[in-house]
Scaffold this active site. Structure first.
Site, PDB file in Angstrom:
ATOM      1  N   CYS A  94       7.726  75.966  30.310  1.00  0.00           N
ATOM      2  CA  CYS A  94       7.801  75.383  31.641  1.00  0.00           C
ATOM      3  C   CYS A  94       7.140  74.007  31.580  1.00  0.00           C
ATOM      4  O   CYS A  94       6.980  73.451  30.485  1.00  0.00           O
ATOM      5  CB  CYS A  94       7.182  76.294  32.709  1.00  0.00           C
ATOM      6  SG  CYS A  94       5.408  76.557  32.561  1.00  0.00           S
ATOM      7  N   CYS A 168      11.509  73.115  32.802  1.00  0.00           N
ATOM      8  CA  CYS A 168      11.122  71.904  32.066  1.00  0.00           C
ATOM      9  C   CYS A 168      12.288  70.931  31.932  1.00  0.00           C
ATOM     10  O   CYS A 168      12.145  69.829  31.416  1.00  0.00           O
ATOM     11  CB  CYS A 168      10.518  72.225  30.707  1.00  0.00           C
ATOM     12  SG  CYS A 168      11.511  73.279  29.656  1.00  0.00           S
ATOM     13  N   CYS A 172      12.989  69.990  27.817  1.00  0.00           N
ATOM     14  CA  CYS A 172      12.993  71.152  26.922  1.00  0.00           C
ATOM     15  C   CYS A 172      13.705  70.812  25.609  1.00  0.00           C
ATOM     16  O   CYS A 172      14.757  70.173  25.620  1.00  0.00           O
ATOM     17  CB  CYS A 172      13.680  72.338  27.593  1.00  0.00           C
ATOM     18  SG  CYS A 172      12.612  73.203  28.761  1.00  0.00           S
TER      19      CYS A 172
END
Length: 220
Positions: A94, A168, A172
């Protein structure tokens, strides 16, 4: 490992120097025959760097650096084929690694037992795990108070079998051949425990479903 050789640019206290030398010794014993001393010290050094600029409790830095270096070395050992016990590895990501991903990792570890491995990380790691998340998980008998917000590294992502993104976004990491899941969840940041409970329960349902997909029996 000596402070002069491995940490020449820091004004470390005597206690920190001793703690880092002790951490290097622990890691050297654990990874003896897998990685050389230079690799181990480099991972410990760079792990320390990850937290040095944002830690509010400097005396904990060597312990945090040792824990993170151990996780990274285990990941590298899997990536390089030195160790693979066949257990699925799931990485929860996250933004701050302070709420959603910590809750998910807590449930996964609690429910999977020794049947699988869970890691977590954040694109912009915070300073501490959300107290409301800690309290909400404590209500379920799961203690995440000893966890710490941390980033992800390439070897950790590469070692994961499943990468679960929880907000995220574009930050990510994407590696070919990985299974990616995107869980849309409210962010518990700034919320009281009452508001975190529904998020917690949603995450538990998703974790149980993921364990079922992986063929890992839930222990509880």
């Amino acid at each position: 490992m000596t402070e002069t050789a491995s940490f020449p640019h820091r004004n470390l206290s005597i206690d920190q120097q001793v703690a880092l030398r002790t951490a290097a010794t622990h890691l050297s014993r654990e990874f003896d025959g897998t990685f050389g001393q230079e690799t181990i010290e480099r991972f410990l050094h760079t792990s320390y760097d990850q937290f040095a600029g944002r830690s509010t409790i400097p005396n904990f830095l060597p312990l945090i650096a040792e824990k993170f270096a151990r996780q990274r070395l285990r990941a590298l050992a899997k990536v390089e084929g030195h160790h693979n016990d066949g257990k699925p590895v799931v990485l929860f990501l996250c933004v701050h690694n302070a709420g959603r991903s910590q809750i998910a990792m807590g449930f996964f570890q609690h429910l999977a037992g020794d049947g699988a491995v869970a890691w977590s990380g954040g694109s912009e790691p915070g300073f501490e795990v959300n107290p409301s998340a800690i309290a909400a998980m404590s209500e379920r008998g799961i203690d995440i108070s000893g966890e710490f917000a941390k980033p992800w590294t390439d070897e950790i992502v590469r070692a994961a079998d499943v990468v679960v993104s929880m907000g995220c976004g574009d930050a990510c990491p994407v590696f070919p051949g990985k299974r990616y899941l995107d869980w849309t969840l409210d962010d518990p940041a700034g919320k009281a425990v009452d508001a975190v409970r529904p998020i917690r329960d949603d995450i538990e349902r998703r974790v149980r479903g993921l364990l079922d997909e992986l063929g890992v029996p839930a222990q509880h």
